[in-house]
Design a protein around this motif. Structure first.
Motif, PDB file in Angstrom:
ATOM      1  N   ASN A 146       0.747  -1.269  -0.020  1.00 20.35           N
ATOM      2  CA  ASN A 146       0.106  -0.161  -0.002  1.00 20.35           C
ATOM      3  C   ASN A 146       0.880   1.286   0.103  1.00 20.35           C
ATOM      4  OD1 ASN A 146      -2.758  -1.072  -0.079  1.00 20.35           O
ATOM      5  ND2 ASN A 146      -2.492  -1.538   1.936  1.00 20.35           N
TER       6      ASN A 146
ATOM      7  N   SER B 103      -4.973  -3.767  -3.752  1.00 19.96           N
ATOM      8  CA  SER B 103      -6.027  -3.317  -4.462  1.00 19.96           C
ATOM      9  C   SER B 103      -6.614  -4.580  -5.427  1.00 19.96           C
ATOM     10  CB  SER B 103      -6.114  -2.069  -5.061  1.00 19.96           C
ATOM     11  OG  SER B 103      -6.599  -1.985  -6.265  1.00 19.96           O
ATOM     12  N   SER B 104      -7.410  -4.439  -5.957  1.00 20.47           N
ATOM     13  CA  SER B 104      -7.833  -5.629  -6.933  1.00 20.47           C
ATOM     14  C   SER B 104      -7.625  -5.228  -8.459  1.00 20.47           C
ATOM     15  CB  SER B 104      -9.414  -5.847  -6.907  1.00 20.47           C
ATOM     16  OG  SER B 104     -10.299  -4.576  -6.982  1.00 20.47           O
ATOM     17  N   THR B 105      -7.355  -3.751  -8.517  1.00 23.53           N
ATOM     18  CA  THR B 105      -6.872  -3.166  -9.817  1.00 23.53           C
ATOM     19  C   THR B 105      -5.383  -2.798  -9.751  1.00 23.53           C
ATOM     20  OG1 THR B 105      -7.497  -1.078  -9.330  1.00 23.53           O
ATOM     21  CG2 THR B 105      -9.354  -2.646 -10.396  1.00 23.53           C
ATOM     22  N   ALA B 107      -2.497  -0.360  -9.929  1.00 24.70           N
ATOM     23  CA  ALA B 107      -2.168   0.975  -9.678  1.00 24.70           C
ATOM     24  C   ALA B 107      -1.465   1.811 -10.823  1.00 24.70           C
ATOM     25  CB  ALA B 107      -1.708   1.093  -8.366  1.00 24.70           C
TER      26      ALA B 107
END
Lengths: 250, 250
Positions: A146, B103-105, B107
């Motif tokens: 992240n 995240s699922s997508t 970046a």
DNA sequence: CGTGCTTTTGAAAATCATCAAGTATAGTGG
DNA sequence: CCACTATACTTGATGATTTTCAAAAGCACG
């Protein structure tokens, strides 16, 4: 030679009676990866410390002997050039884990922008503990991933956005994710954004000067995008316009 | 719309006869965290692919279905603003692991700057495999930590360094860590730095324009810091001066 | 109610971007 | 093999955003 004695970084150093179990920051931190029944093993390693505002508690280049977990307050993380130019790479607040470096020295410095409370762990001891708690290692990887995404976003800001876009991005991000200091990251936009850091910190975070930060905020105010009741508080008046600016739409 | 893409992203798709065991990139990648005797399980997941130069094989915002490992060639990783402004966040070469996002997508996007070979893994399957190989998870955390440090260094560059300092940093870093394309990262300085990417890519990586990149390199040449036999090759003539410039000393 | 700090505001300067040609370089097809 | 075209790179002139320099205005604290 008392005059040569280094003033202790740390004002207070305690093992709280109910160490990690009752920690307010735990829900927001990597520590929540450890079960309630195993939490004592973590607590045995944790040292809770107070840090005064303005105190540097991680010095870039120093041997990396500890990990830290912010439990209250805010720190700025930064890198310096020899002539004093500074880049703030991020702000750490409740729940933020610090010290994730493979290198034996810290790659950045950290200074409290407001009174803080941090949890300190011995690096080698926590490393050893991680072997028993792969769930925590997984959480750390998530956290690092992240942060990597956030770092890429910041590179876009620093390399390609205008001053107006940078300030708009800053306000929007702060509004969504750090509304009033609590990192609850509720996905609702905040009305008021409280900025514990100085204009100088904001400038060094956004790759600008304090004058440009000040002028840009003043202009936002005159354009009715924000209000500035006092330097530390910003009221968001036109969230949509700010978001639009932040993403590069004019 | 990636779904409407006509030409296939992938030119060739094979499971090599000796999949990972003989992989030239393994020593440089996270895959070396897995023992020789367990390597088959990894190999069962790996799909080796060729990517043409100029081909985008990761589209920002697309569902993140795969992890990738670069086994040959170079890719640029980038983020875009709606009006086309682009920030290249890094270059990926042999051994680089891609797709570390919670995240699922995705970046960021990724495009080959020269013909590439990549290893593709299904995200869920590799995740499952990771549970059995905590050593690989540990390696991934190391990799992510190192990338984080590099990202912070790049923020310093983008936020606080002059054009000259940015180019000097770029050449020095390339010279040390990517001498001639092999990411051996030998800690000796290279005489010749080969740049597979265009001036436009360099500009988008350093937060400058192609004109400024070109002019600055020309000036370095006139100052006898470098030679430019052809646009893709740079000869380092005064490594000390460049290093000094890169760290902000004038 | 100073004193020292941060913030704001103004004017001048500078770095870098933009606009505009012009020059290599590579790939294509005659 | 040589035009021919497309693309990348270089170089020049102009311009704009942001920085720098300077000083005044707020604010907090003793």
């Amino acid at each position: 030679m008392t005059h040569l004695r280094v003033r202790p970084l740390i004002v207070e150093s305690v093992r709280p009676s109910e160490p990690c179990a009752a920690c307010e920051a735990r829900p927001f931190s990597v520590c929540n990866a450890i079960d309630q029944r195993d939490i004592e093993r973590l607590a045995a390693l944790a040292v809770s410390l107070s840090v005064d505002a303005g105190r540097t508690f991680i010095e870039e280049g120093d041997p990396a002997e500890h990990f830290f977990n912010v439990t209250a307050g805010t720190a700025k993380l930064f890198k310096l050039l020899p002539d004093g130019r500074r880049q703030i790479t991020g702000f750490a607040s409740m729940g933020t884990f610090l010290g994730l470096a493979v290198s034996s020295t810290y790659a950045f410095g950290a200074e409290a922008v407001e009174p803080m409370r941090i949890c300190r762990f011995s690096r080698p001891k926590l490393r050893a503990l991680l072997d028993d708690f792969p769930a925590m290692e997984k959480r750390l990887l998530e956290v690092a991933s992240n942060e990597l995404v956030a770092a890429q976003e910041q590179m876009l800001l620093l390399g390609r956005k205008t001053a107006r876009e940078r300030l708009a991005s800053f306000l929007v991000t702060r509004g969504v994710c750090a509304g009033n200091g609590a990192p609850a990251c509720g996905h609702r936009a905040a009305e008021k954004v409280t900025l514990p850091m100085t204009r100088s910190d904001i400038a060094d975070y956004l790759g600008l000067t304090i004058e440009t930060v000040s002028r840009t905020l003043t202009r936002f105010k005159s354009e009715r995008l924000i209000d500035i009741p006092n330097a530390a508080d910003i009221l968001i008046r036109d969230h949509a316009a700010l978001r639009s600016l932040a993403t590069g739409l004019h």
